[in-house]
Design a protein around this motif. Structure first.
Motif, short mmCIF file in Angstrom:
data_model
loop_
_atom_site.label_atom_id
_atom_site.label_comp_id
_atom_site.label_asym_id
_atom_site.label_seq_id
_atom_site.Cartn_x
_atom_site.Cartn_y
_atom_site.Cartn_z
N MET A 1 0.82 -1.19 0.00
CA MET A 1 0.00 0.00 0.00
C MET A 1 0.87 1.25 0.00
O MET A 1 0.60 2.17 -0.75
N THR A 2 1.93 1.28 0.82
CA THR A 2 2.79 2.46 0.83
C THR A 2 3.56 2.59 -0.47
O THR A 2 3.91 3.70 -0.86
N ASP A 3 3.82 1.47 -1.15
CA ASP A 3 4.48 1.55 -2.45
C ASP A 3 3.58 2.25 -3.46
O ASP A 3 4.07 3.02 -4.30
N ALA A 4 2.29 2.00 -3.40
CA ALA A 4 1.35 2.65 -4.32
C ALA A 4 1.31 4.16 -4.06
O ALA A 4 1.32 4.95 -5.00
N ILE A 5 1.30 4.55 -2.80
CA ILE A 5 1.29 5.98 -2.47
C ILE A 5 2.60 6.63 -2.90
O ILE A 5 2.59 7.71 -3.48
N ALA A 106 -4.79 13.97 -12.64
CA ALA A 106 -3.84 13.28 -11.78
C ALA A 106 -4.23 13.43 -10.31
O ALA A 106 -4.14 12.47 -9.53
N THR A 107 -4.68 14.61 -9.93
CA THR A 107 -5.11 14.84 -8.55
C THR A 107 -6.33 14.00 -8.21
O THR A 107 -6.41 13.42 -7.12
N ALA A 108 -7.27 13.91 -9.13
CA ALA A 108 -8.46 13.09 -8.89
C ALA A 108 -8.07 11.62 -8.75
O ALA A 108 -8.62 10.90 -7.90
N GLU A 109 -7.11 11.16 -9.54
CA GLU A 109 -6.67 9.77 -9.44
C GLU A 109 -5.97 9.51 -8.12
O GLU A 109 -6.17 8.47 -7.50
N VAL A 110 -5.16 10.45 -7.66
CA VAL A 110 -4.51 10.31 -6.36
C VAL A 110 -5.55 10.23 -5.26
O VAL A 110 -5.48 9.39 -4.36
N ARG A 111 -6.56 11.12 -5.33
CA ARG A 111 -7.63 11.08 -4.33
C ARG A 111 -8.34 9.74 -4.33
O ARG A 111 -8.58 9.14 -3.29
N ASN A 112 -8.65 9.23 -5.53
CA ASN A 112 -9.34 7.94 -5.62
C ASN A 112 -8.51 6.82 -5.01
O ASN A 112 -9.04 5.96 -4.31
N ARG A 113 -7.22 6.85 -5.28
CA ARG A 113 -6.36 5.79 -4.74
C ARG A 113 -6.19 5.92 -3.23
O ARG A 113 -6.11 4.91 -2.53
N LEU A 114 -6.11 7.13 -2.73
CA LEU A 114 -6.02 7.31 -1.29
C LEU A 114 -7.29 6.85 -0.59
O LEU A 114 -7.23 6.20 0.46
N VAL A 115 -8.44 7.16 -1.16
CA VAL A 115 -9.71 6.71 -0.59
C VAL A 115 -9.79 5.19 -0.62
O VAL A 115 -10.19 4.55 0.36
N SER A 117 -7.26 3.09 -0.61
CA SER A 117 -6.31 2.59 0.39
C SER A 117 -6.89 2.70 1.79
O SER A 117 -6.77 1.77 2.60
N TYR A 118 -7.54 3.81 2.08
CA TYR A 118 -8.17 4.00 3.38
C TYR A 118 -9.26 2.94 3.61
O TYR A 118 -9.34 2.33 4.67
N GLN A 119 -10.07 2.71 2.58
CA GLN A 119 -11.12 1.71 2.71
C GLN A 119 -10.54 0.31 2.90
O GLN A 119 -11.07 -0.49 3.67
N ASP A 120 -9.45 0.02 2.22
CA ASP A 120 -8.79 -1.28 2.39
C ASP A 120 -8.30 -1.47 3.82
O ASP A 120 -8.45 -2.54 4.41
#
Length: 126
Positions: A1-5, A106-115, A117-120
């Motif tokens: 997960m931290t690798d993705a971030i 890119a910002t929207a994609e980062v937000r989607n991935r962070l959300v 990751s949080y849900q995971d």
């Protein structure tokens, strides 16, 4: 997960460096101003300032500030072009619009991935 971030943050940094490059020859009024960033060690309220390395919050804030700045500059160039300003040529307006569009996506994609990751993390069994 931290690798993705980390991967997403490196992509944002790479995008930021690409965004700075082509506008280096643009007049000061039409260029995105990278010098508008906060000096190191000075952060927003609630941020811990470390010597040398900015934290995740500072990096995210800088990325969001850059996206906001790109959108503002794009809007200003577009308005100047529509009003007939000779300094705002069509090519520069189109480049600024594309830069702001890519930055926002890119910002929207980062937000989607962070959300995601949080849900995971929240759905992990204890």
């Amino acid at each position: 997960m931290t690798d993705a971030i980390s991967s997403i943050l490196s992509q944002i940094r790479a995008h930021e460096m690409r965004a700075r490059g082509p506008l280096a020859d643009a007049p000061a009024g039409n260029a995105i101003n990278p010098q508008g960033l906060r000096p190191e060690g000075i952060g927003r309220a609630g941020e811990a300032a470390e010597a040398g390395a900015p934290g995740f919050g500072a990096t995210l804030n800088n990325a969001l500030d850059n996206v906001s700045r790109a959108q503002r500059v794009s809007g200003e160039l577009q308005a100047a072009f529509e009003m007939g300003d000779p300094r705002a040529d069509l090519a520069r307006v189109m480049v600024a619009m594309q830069q702001s569009s890519v930055a926002f996506k890119a910002t929207a994609e980062v937000r989607n991935r962070l959300v995601q990751s949080y849900q995971d993390v929240m759905n992990m069994p204890i």
